[in-house]
Design an enzyme around this catalytic site. Structure first.
Site, short mmCIF file in Angstrom:
data_model
loop_
_atom_site.label_atom_id
_atom_site.label_comp_id
_atom_site.label_asym_id
_atom_site.label_seq_id
_atom_site.Cartn_x
_atom_site.Cartn_y
_atom_site.Cartn_z
N CYS A 27 0.79 -1.23 0.00
CA CYS A 27 0.00 0.00 0.00
C CYS A 27 0.83 1.28 0.00
O CYS A 27 0.47 2.23 -0.71
CB CYS A 27 -1.00 0.00 1.14
SG CYS A 27 -0.28 -0.07 2.78
N HIS A 83 -0.68 5.66 5.52
CA HIS A 83 0.56 4.90 5.30
C HIS A 83 1.59 5.62 4.43
O HIS A 83 2.31 5.00 3.65
CB HIS A 83 0.26 3.53 4.70
CG HIS A 83 -0.28 2.57 5.70
ND1 HIS A 83 -0.49 1.26 5.42
CD2 HIS A 83 -0.66 2.73 6.99
CE1 HIS A 83 -0.98 0.64 6.47
NE2 HIS A 83 -1.10 1.53 7.43
#
Length: 100
Positions: A27, A83
């Site tokens: 991700c 993230h």
């Protein structure tokens, strides 16, 4: 198509269609690519998912899609995971172009 989407269809006809593999298998690299327009190898984020305790993120020298959209007069909002860096406030979504 299950239902008509004339406005979306019109936008797509005037846009670049991405019909190849433009994402990574993790991700953080994928998010950095989508938001910066740069391959992860150029941002240094090609290897791992950035965890909250890690002292790095998407380098501040790269502008993000929401930053550019705000410059063009749009409001920007984010839903979901980040993230892309947490260790310093300047790396968090509200300082990378998202209004909320």
């Amino acid at each position: 198509s299950d239902f008509p989407t004339p406005n979306i269809d019109a936008l797509q006809q005037q846009a670049l269609t991405l019909n190849n593999y433009y994402v990574q298998h993790l991700c953080s690299p994928t998010r950095s690519t989508i938001l910066s327009g740069m391959y992860p190898i150029h941002t240094g984020l090609q290897h791992f998912v950035i965890q909250p305790s890690e002292p790095y993120g998407l380098p501040l020298q790269f502008s993000t899609l929401p930053e550019e959209m705000k410059r063009a007069g749009f409001e920007t909002h984010m839903i979901g995971k980040w993230h892309l860096g947490y260790f310093n406030g300047n790396y968090t979504p509200n300082y990378r172009g998202f209004d909320s």
